[in-house]
Scaffold this motif. Structure first.
Motif, PDB file in Angstrom:
ATOM      1  N   GLU A 134       0.833  -1.206   0.000  1.00 59.34           N
ATOM      2  CA  GLU A 134       0.000   0.000   0.000  1.00 59.34           C
ATOM      3  C   GLU A 134       0.865   1.252   0.000  1.00 59.34           C
ATOM      4  OE1 GLU A 134      -3.572   2.420   0.399  1.00 59.34           O
ATOM      5  OE2 GLU A 134      -3.245   0.340  -0.224  1.00 59.34           O
ATOM      6  N   ALA A 135       1.858   1.299   0.854  1.00 61.55           N
ATOM      7  CA  ALA A 135       2.680   2.504   0.999  1.00 61.55           C
ATOM      8  C   ALA A 135       3.493   2.797  -0.253  1.00 61.55           C
ATOM      9  CB  ALA A 135       3.607   2.358   2.201  1.00 61.55           C
ATOM     10  N   LEU A 136       3.922   1.755  -0.957  1.00 60.80           N
ATOM     11  CA  LEU A 136       4.745   1.939  -2.152  1.00 60.80           C
ATOM     12  C   LEU A 136       3.922   1.993  -3.438  1.00 60.80           C
ATOM     13  CD1 LEU A 136       6.939   1.360  -0.049  1.00 60.80           C
ATOM     14  CD2 LEU A 136       8.114  -0.028  -1.762  1.00 60.80           C
ATOM     15  N   GLY A 137       2.607   1.919  -3.311  1.00 60.04           N
ATOM     16  CA  GLY A 137       1.746   2.095  -4.469  1.00 60.04           C
ATOM     17  C   GLY A 137       1.695   0.915  -5.409  1.00 60.04           C
ATOM     18  N   VAL A 138       1.816  -0.308  -4.860  1.00 59.63           N
ATOM     19  CA  VAL A 138       1.643  -1.509  -5.681  1.00 59.63           C
ATOM     20  C   VAL A 138       0.153  -1.844  -5.647  1.00 59.63           C
ATOM     21  CG1 VAL A 138       2.381  -3.881  -6.101  1.00 59.63           C
ATOM     22  CG2 VAL A 138       3.947  -2.272  -4.990  1.00 59.63           C
ATOM     23  N   ASP A 139      -0.580  -1.343  -6.607  1.00 60.21           N
ATOM     24  CA  ASP A 139      -2.039  -1.432  -6.584  1.00 60.21           C
ATOM     25  C   ASP A 139      -2.543  -2.829  -6.934  1.00 60.21           C
ATOM     26  OD1 ASP A 139      -2.169   1.448  -6.229  1.00 60.21           O
ATOM     27  OD2 ASP A 139      -1.614   1.581  -8.345  1.00 60.21           O
ATOM     28  N   ASN A 140      -1.836  -3.510  -7.803  1.00 64.87           N
ATOM     29  CA  ASN A 140      -2.234  -4.830  -8.285  1.00 64.87           C
ATOM     30  C   ASN A 140      -1.068  -5.792  -8.104  1.00 64.87           C
ATOM     31  OD1 ASN A 140      -4.907  -4.058  -9.803  1.00 64.87           O
ATOM     32  ND2 ASN A 140      -3.371  -2.574 -10.470  1.00 64.87           N
ATOM     33  N   CYS A 141      -1.320  -6.911  -7.426  1.00 65.94           N
ATOM     34  CA  CYS A 141      -0.235  -7.849  -7.151  1.00 65.94           C
ATOM     35  C   CYS A 141      -0.820  -9.229  -6.854  1.00 65.94           C
ATOM     36  CB  CYS A 141       0.605  -7.372  -5.967  1.00 65.94           C
ATOM     37  SG  CYS A 141       2.052  -8.389  -5.623  1.00 65.94           S
ATOM     38  N   ARG A 142      -0.246 -10.244  -7.462  1.00 65.13           N
ATOM     39  CA  ARG A 142      -0.603 -11.634  -7.180  1.00 65.13           C
ATOM     40  C   ARG A 142       0.420 -12.161  -6.184  1.00 65.13           C
ATOM     41  NH1 ARG A 142      -3.095 -16.152 -10.031  1.00 65.13           N
ATOM     42  NH2 ARG A 142      -2.006 -18.119  -9.572  1.00 65.13           N
ATOM     43  N   ILE A 143      -0.050 -12.671  -5.052  1.00 66.02           N
ATOM     44  CA  ILE A 143       0.837 -13.120  -3.972  1.00 66.02           C
ATOM     45  C   ILE A 143       0.632 -14.615  -3.771  1.00 66.02           C
ATOM     46  CG2 ILE A 143       1.505 -12.765  -1.568  1.00 66.02           C
ATOM     47  CD1 ILE A 143      -0.137 -10.021  -1.859  1.00 66.02           C
ATOM     48  N   GLU A 144       1.602 -15.398  -4.148  1.00 67.60           N
ATOM     49  CA  GLU A 144       1.501 -16.850  -4.030  1.00 67.60           C
ATOM     50  C   GLU A 144       2.281 -17.326  -2.809  1.00 67.60           C
ATOM     51  OE1 GLU A 144       2.717 -18.694  -7.657  1.00 67.60           O
ATOM     52  OE2 GLU A 144       1.040 -17.860  -8.826  1.00 67.60           O
ATOM     53  N   ILE A 145       1.685 -18.236  -2.054  1.00 71.00           N
ATOM     54  CA  ILE A 145       2.315 -18.750  -0.833  1.00 71.00           C
ATOM     55  C   ILE A 145       2.537 -20.248  -0.987  1.00 71.00           C
ATOM     56  CG2 ILE A 145       2.184 -18.868   1.679  1.00 71.00           C
ATOM     57  CD1 ILE A 145       0.002 -16.743   1.568  1.00 71.00           C
ATOM     58  N   ASP A 146       3.765 -20.677  -0.768  1.00 70.71           N
ATOM     59  CA  ASP A 146       4.113 -22.101  -0.787  1.00 70.71           C
ATOM     60  C   ASP A 146       4.613 -22.514   0.594  1.00 70.71           C
ATOM     61  OD1 ASP A 146       3.610 -22.403  -3.570  1.00 70.71           O
ATOM     62  OD2 ASP A 146       5.556 -21.476  -3.995  1.00 70.71           O
ATOM     63  N   GLY A 147       4.085 -23.637   1.110  1.00 68.54           N
ATOM     64  CA  GLY A 147       4.578 -24.157   2.381  1.00 68.54           C
ATOM     65  C   GLY A 147       3.876 -23.586   3.590  1.00 68.54           C
ATOM     66  N   GLY A 148       2.567 -23.541   3.565  1.00 64.78           N
ATOM     67  CA  GLY A 148       1.827 -23.008   4.707  1.00 64.78           C
ATOM     68  C   GLY A 148       0.912 -21.894   4.271  1.00 64.78           C
ATOM     69  N   ASN A 149       0.247 -21.281   5.241  1.00 63.05           N
ATOM     70  CA  ASN A 149      -0.712 -20.216   4.915  1.00 63.05           C
ATOM     71  C   ASN A 149      -0.403 -18.916   5.647  1.00 63.05           C
ATOM     72  OD1 ASN A 149      -1.416 -20.863   7.538  1.00 63.05           O
ATOM     73  ND2 ASN A 149      -3.630 -20.871   7.160  1.00 63.05           N
ATOM     74  N   GLU A 150       0.813 -18.805   6.181  1.00 59.34           N
ATOM     75  CA  GLU A 150       1.164 -17.583   6.912  1.00 59.34           C
ATOM     76  C   GLU A 150       2.306 -16.862   6.208  1.00 59.34           C
ATOM     77  OE1 GLU A 150       1.784 -16.054  11.498  1.00 59.34           O
ATOM     78  OE2 GLU A 150       2.378 -18.098  11.006  1.00 59.34           O
ATOM     79  N   ILE A 151       2.160 -15.542   6.084  1.00 63.18           N
ATOM     80  CA  ILE A 151       3.201 -14.725   5.467  1.00 63.18           C
ATOM     81  C   ILE A 151       4.426 -14.693   6.379  1.00 63.18           C
ATOM     82  CG2 ILE A 151       3.788 -12.422   4.620  1.00 63.18           C
ATOM     83  CD1 ILE A 151       1.669 -13.862   2.966  1.00 63.18           C
TER      84      ILE A 151
END
Length: 308
Positions: free
Chosen positions: A100-117
């Motif tokens: 949000e702060a850096l203005g990345v308005d659109n982003c696909r975030i894929e998680i491998d190996g669990g469900n926590e960032i």
């Protein structure tokens, strides 16, 4: 929560075009680490997304999309979690704060190996560095067209409180956050206040490096509750009631208060939809708030947008 605190004002917030196109990452980037609460290792891939797709997570074997909107927010202790169709993504606030702060308005975030960032060092600095290493570009939709980036602007005051904790927002020409915390039983933290006017460079230098914190005497209780399994002195600053900070030095004398602002930016980013900004143009004043009150206030803002 008082009934008065839930009052709506007709047309108190609206979307304002910025005249600037939505943006996304110029290329893929990834980071790995330990989740704060699960203690599990995971790898996160940040990928470019089309204009209008917004920020969304892909998690689980079903590859379910979990949109980073407050409508997908679920109850969670000491963090912010999102869920869709039974697929949950945990501890999203630090990454979303950086996006949000850096203005990345659109982003696909894929998680491998669990469900926590991954928590990384407990701040959002690692995510900021990763985003800056990729660079940004103008996002286009499936027809190759750009889309204007809009921002929510507050037109009338709004407030929400729980006991002695509250959030108040008033109209402003810029986005400003004033945050207060109070730990009277922990002298090394005590009472702290900070006002921050949103600016990408200032966020990078003054907010992003601030780390999550905990009280040493509460650690065992949290562990018994199945929380902070991945917490350590490497990814959090720890303060004792009697002995003060156990793993100095602090990056800022008011690092805990700065981290609360970091969290708020991540939580308020959940107001964003379709590649627009989430953090509203307003002066937001918060006192002894947390993730639950942050997201409750965002829900109020969203309801007010839909008020007829």
């Amino acid at each position: 929560m008082s009934a008065r605190a839930l009052r709506s004002f007709s047309r108190s917030i609206s979307w304002i075009p910025t005249g600037k196109p939505q943006r996304t990452l110029a290329k893929e980037a990834s980071a790995s680490g330990i989740g704060l609460h699960s203690g599990a290792s995971s790898r996160v891939r940040l990928l470019p997304a089309m204009a209008g797709e917004g920020r969304h997570f892909i998690a689980g074997d079903t590859k379910t999309r979990v949109q980073a909107t407050v409508g997908n927010c679920v109850d969670s202790v000491l963090s912010t979690a999102l869920s869709n169709g039974g697929i949950q993504v945990r501890t999203v606030e630090h990454l979303l704060s950086a996006l949000e702060a850096l203005g990345v308005d659109n982003c696909r975030i894929e998680i491998d190996g669990g469900n926590e960032i991954p928590l990384l060092d407990g701040s959002s600095k690692g995510w900021v560095d990763l985003i800056n290493s990729t660079g940004l570009c103008i996002a286009t939709d499936d027809k190759g067209l750009e889309r204007d980036r809009s921002v929510p602007k507050l037109l009338e005051p709004m407030h929400l409180n729980r006991d002695d904790s509250f959030i108040v927002a008033v109209p402003s020409t810029e986005t400003c956050i004033s945050y207060g915390i109070d730990f009277p039983k922990v002298p090394a933290i005590g009472s702290q206040w900070l006002s921050f006017t949103m600016n990408e460079d200032k966020y990078t230098k003054e907010i992003a490096p601030s780390r999550t914190f905990c009280i040493y005497e509460e650690v065992q209780k949290l562990l018994n509750a199945g929380l902070i399994k991945g917490g350590s002195s490497e990814n959090a600053i720890v303060c004792s009631i009697k002995d003060g900070w156990l793993n100095p030095p602090l990056r800022f004398h008011d690092e805990p208060c700065r981290h609360k602002i970091l969290d708020m930016i991540g939580d308020f980013s959940l107001l964003a939809e379709s590649g627009n900004q989430g953090l509203p143009i307003a002066h937001i004043l918060a006192y002894k708030a947390g993730h639950s009150l942050h997201t409750a206030f965002v829900r109020r803002l969203l309801e007010d947008m839909n008020f007829e």
